[in-house]
Design a protein around this motif. Structure first.
Motif, mmCIF file in Angstrom:
data_model
loop_
_atom_site.group_PDB
_atom_site.id
_atom_site.type_symbol
_atom_site.label_atom_id
_atom_site.label_comp_id
_atom_site.label_asym_id
_atom_site.label_seq_id
_atom_site.Cartn_x
_atom_site.Cartn_y
_atom_site.Cartn_z
ATOM 1 N N LEU A 133 0.844 -1.197 0.000
ATOM 2 C CA LEU A 133 0.000 0.000 0.000
ATOM 3 C C LEU A 133 0.876 1.242 0.000
ATOM 4 O O LEU A 133 2.007 1.208 0.486
ATOM 5 C CB LEU A 133 -0.860 0.037 1.281
ATOM 6 C CG LEU A 133 -1.625 -1.204 1.671
ATOM 7 C CD1 LEU A 133 -2.085 -1.098 3.114
ATOM 8 C CD2 LEU A 133 -2.816 -1.356 0.758
ATOM 9 N N PRO A 134 0.333 2.358 -0.488
ATOM 10 C CA PRO A 134 1.089 3.598 -0.308
ATOM 11 C C PRO A 134 1.179 3.901 1.191
ATOM 12 O O PRO A 134 0.207 3.730 1.929
ATOM 13 C CB PRO A 134 0.235 4.654 -1.019
ATOM 14 C CG PRO A 134 -0.805 3.906 -1.773
ATOM 15 C CD PRO A 134 -0.904 2.536 -1.197
ATOM 16 N N HIS A 135 2.348 4.291 1.643
ATOM 17 C CA HIS A 135 2.514 4.585 3.071
ATOM 18 C C HIS A 135 1.747 5.855 3.419
ATOM 19 O O HIS A 135 1.885 6.866 2.733
ATOM 20 C CB HIS A 135 3.995 4.742 3.424
ATOM 21 C CG HIS A 135 4.259 4.601 4.877
ATOM 22 N ND1 HIS A 135 3.952 5.593 5.787
ATOM 23 C CD2 HIS A 135 4.781 3.569 5.593
ATOM 24 C CE1 HIS A 135 4.288 5.187 6.996
ATOM 25 N NE2 HIS A 135 4.795 3.968 6.917
ATOM 26 N N PRO A 136 0.911 5.839 4.461
ATOM 27 C CA PRO A 136 0.075 7.008 4.770
ATOM 28 C C PRO A 136 0.862 8.246 5.213
ATOM 29 O O PRO A 136 0.404 9.363 5.002
ATOM 30 C CB PRO A 136 -0.841 6.525 5.893
ATOM 31 C CG PRO A 136 -0.252 5.275 6.397
ATOM 32 C CD PRO A 136 0.636 4.723 5.336
ATOM 33 N N GLN A 137 2.045 8.073 5.793
ATOM 34 C CA GLN A 137 2.831 9.216 6.245
ATOM 35 C C GLN A 137 4.018 9.550 5.349
ATOM 36 O O GLN A 137 4.531 10.659 5.403
ATOM 37 C CB GLN A 137 3.372 8.984 7.669
ATOM 38 C CG GLN A 137 2.334 9.090 8.767
ATOM 39 C CD GLN A 137 1.609 7.777 9.007
ATOM 40 O OE1 GLN A 137 2.162 6.709 8.820
ATOM 41 N NE2 GLN A 137 0.335 7.874 9.385
ATOM 42 N N ASP A 138 4.481 8.609 4.563
ATOM 43 C CA ASP A 138 5.685 8.811 3.752
ATOM 44 C C ASP A 138 5.407 8.355 2.321
ATOM 45 O O ASP A 138 5.410 7.158 2.034
ATOM 46 C CB ASP A 138 6.847 8.026 4.362
ATOM 47 C CG ASP A 138 8.160 8.238 3.625
ATOM 48 O OD1 ASP A 138 8.184 8.954 2.607
ATOM 49 O OD2 ASP A 138 9.178 7.668 4.084
ATOM 50 N N ARG A 139 5.191 9.312 1.438
ATOM 51 C CA ARG A 139 4.826 8.974 0.046
ATOM 52 C C ARG A 139 5.934 8.235 -0.695
ATOM 53 O O ARG A 139 5.675 7.580 -1.699
ATOM 54 C CB ARG A 139 4.468 10.252 -0.720
ATOM 55 C CG ARG A 139 3.188 10.861 -0.237
ATOM 56 C CD ARG A 139 2.845 12.059 -1.048
ATOM 57 N NE ARG A 139 1.622 12.661 -0.513
ATOM 58 C CZ ARG A 139 1.076 13.743 -0.988
ATOM 59 N NH1 ARG A 139 1.624 14.373 -1.997
ATOM 60 N NH2 ARG A 139 -0.020 14.206 -0.454
ATOM 61 N N ARG A 140 7.169 8.343 -0.212
ATOM 62 C CA ARG A 140 8.285 7.671 -0.890
ATOM 63 C C ARG A 140 8.362 6.190 -0.521
ATOM 64 O O ARG A 140 9.084 5.426 -1.143
ATOM 65 C CB ARG A 140 9.610 8.334 -0.521
ATOM 66 C CG ARG A 140 9.709 9.784 -0.973
ATOM 67 C CD ARG A 140 10.898 10.448 -0.350
ATOM 68 N NE ARG A 140 10.684 10.494 1.106
ATOM 69 C CZ ARG A 140 11.624 10.668 2.002
ATOM 70 N NH1 ARG A 140 12.864 10.812 1.622
ATOM 71 N NH2 ARG A 140 11.344 10.693 3.282
ATOM 72 N N SER A 141 7.624 5.791 0.498
ATOM 73 C CA SER A 141 7.736 4.438 1.021
ATOM 74 C C SER A 141 6.471 3.628 0.753
ATOM 75 O O SER A 141 5.406 4.179 0.493
ATOM 76 C CB SER A 141 7.995 4.516 2.525
ATOM 77 O OG SER A 141 8.270 3.244 3.035
ATOM 78 N N THR A 142 6.634 2.330 0.842
ATOM 79 C CA THR A 142 5.527 1.391 0.693
ATOM 80 C C THR A 142 5.208 0.800 2.053
ATOM 81 O O THR A 142 6.107 0.419 2.798
ATOM 82 C CB THR A 142 5.915 0.250 -0.278
ATOM 83 O OG1 THR A 142 6.256 0.819 -1.533
ATOM 84 C CG2 THR A 142 4.791 -0.736 -0.455
ATOM 85 N N ALA A 143 3.936 0.712 2.367
ATOM 86 C CA ALA A 143 3.500 0.052 3.594
ATOM 87 C C ALA A 143 3.064 -1.362 3.244
ATOM 88 O O ALA A 143 2.663 -1.649 2.109
ATOM 89 C CB ALA A 143 2.353 0.820 4.237
ATOM 90 N N LEU A 144 3.166 -2.245 4.229
ATOM 91 C CA LEU A 144 2.820 -3.646 4.022
ATOM 92 C C LEU A 144 1.724 -4.040 4.999
ATOM 93 O O LEU A 144 1.764 -3.674 6.170
ATOM 94 C CB LEU A 144 4.049 -4.526 4.251
ATOM 95 C CG LEU A 144 5.274 -4.159 3.409
ATOM 96 C CD1 LEU A 144 6.498 -4.885 3.920
ATOM 97 C CD2 LEU A 144 5.017 -4.470 1.947
#
Length: 191
Positions: free
Chosen positions: A128-139
């Motif tokens: 998923l797109p990370h909710p706080q960091d647009r450069r990162s991916t959330a899992l």
């Protein structure tokens, strides 16, 4: 000098009195080249061997449970560890990143990328797109995988927790002391 021959009758431990233990130094080291038994009574040696046999039985059961869970979920060992980590993070309201997985498992980022590809393909996790960091991916672990993990790994963990909970505080302290001492034997040879 104590009589350190294996018992042949009247033993109180779980194994048959005629059964040979490959963990018994009286069987495997009769010349006492590795383990001097002079300071131990035969009953003490019997009990020490039974502790080692109990550990061997536990390791066999643990391997069987872990293998069954991984096979059921179609995951490798590191994959399973990653899923457990992600579930724990989610339960605490945190979405982990690939970097978090790499740090937790102490593996490289490229290895994590390959692992995540497998986990996504197996419908175990979602990127998923990370909710706080647009450069990162959330899992995030899928609901199906969370349910399966809870049924297999979680259930077995709860049984072990209650088994330990049934001990007295003094017995738990003795178990902790034992495992700390036993763990230290693994680090002494690698120094």
């Amino acid at each position: 000098m104590a009589n350190n021959t294996p018992k042949t009758t009247g033993t109180s431990n779980r194994r048959s009195s005629r059964e040979l233990s490959m963990l018994d130094p009286r069987i495997m080291d009769p010349g006492q080249q590795l383990i001097c038994l002079d300071d131990y009574a035969a009953e003490e040696v019997d009990q020490i061997v039974e502790v080692m046999e109990a550990m061997r039985r536990w390791r066999a059961v643990e391997r069987k449970l872990n293998d069954a869970s991984r096979k059921y979920m179609q995951l490798g060992e590191n994959d399973m560890r990653a899923v457990r980590y992600l579930i724990a993070m989610q339960r605490h309201g945190t979405l982990a990143t690939p970097s978090d997985i790499a740090r937790h498992l102490r593996i490289t980022t490229p290895s994590v990328s390959k692992m995540l590809d497998r986990l996504v393909a197996g419908d175990h996790i979602e990127r998923l797109p990370h909710p706080q960091d647009r450069r990162s991916t959330a899992l995030r672990v899928t609901k199906e995988t969370q349910a399966i993990a809870r049924q297999s790994v979680g259930h077995n963990h709860a049984l072990r927790f209650h088994a330990i909970g049934s001990l007295t505080p003094e017995e738990r302290a003795a178990v902790i002391k034992f495992f700390d001492a036993f763990t230290a034997t693994g680090t002494q040879g690698s120094q």
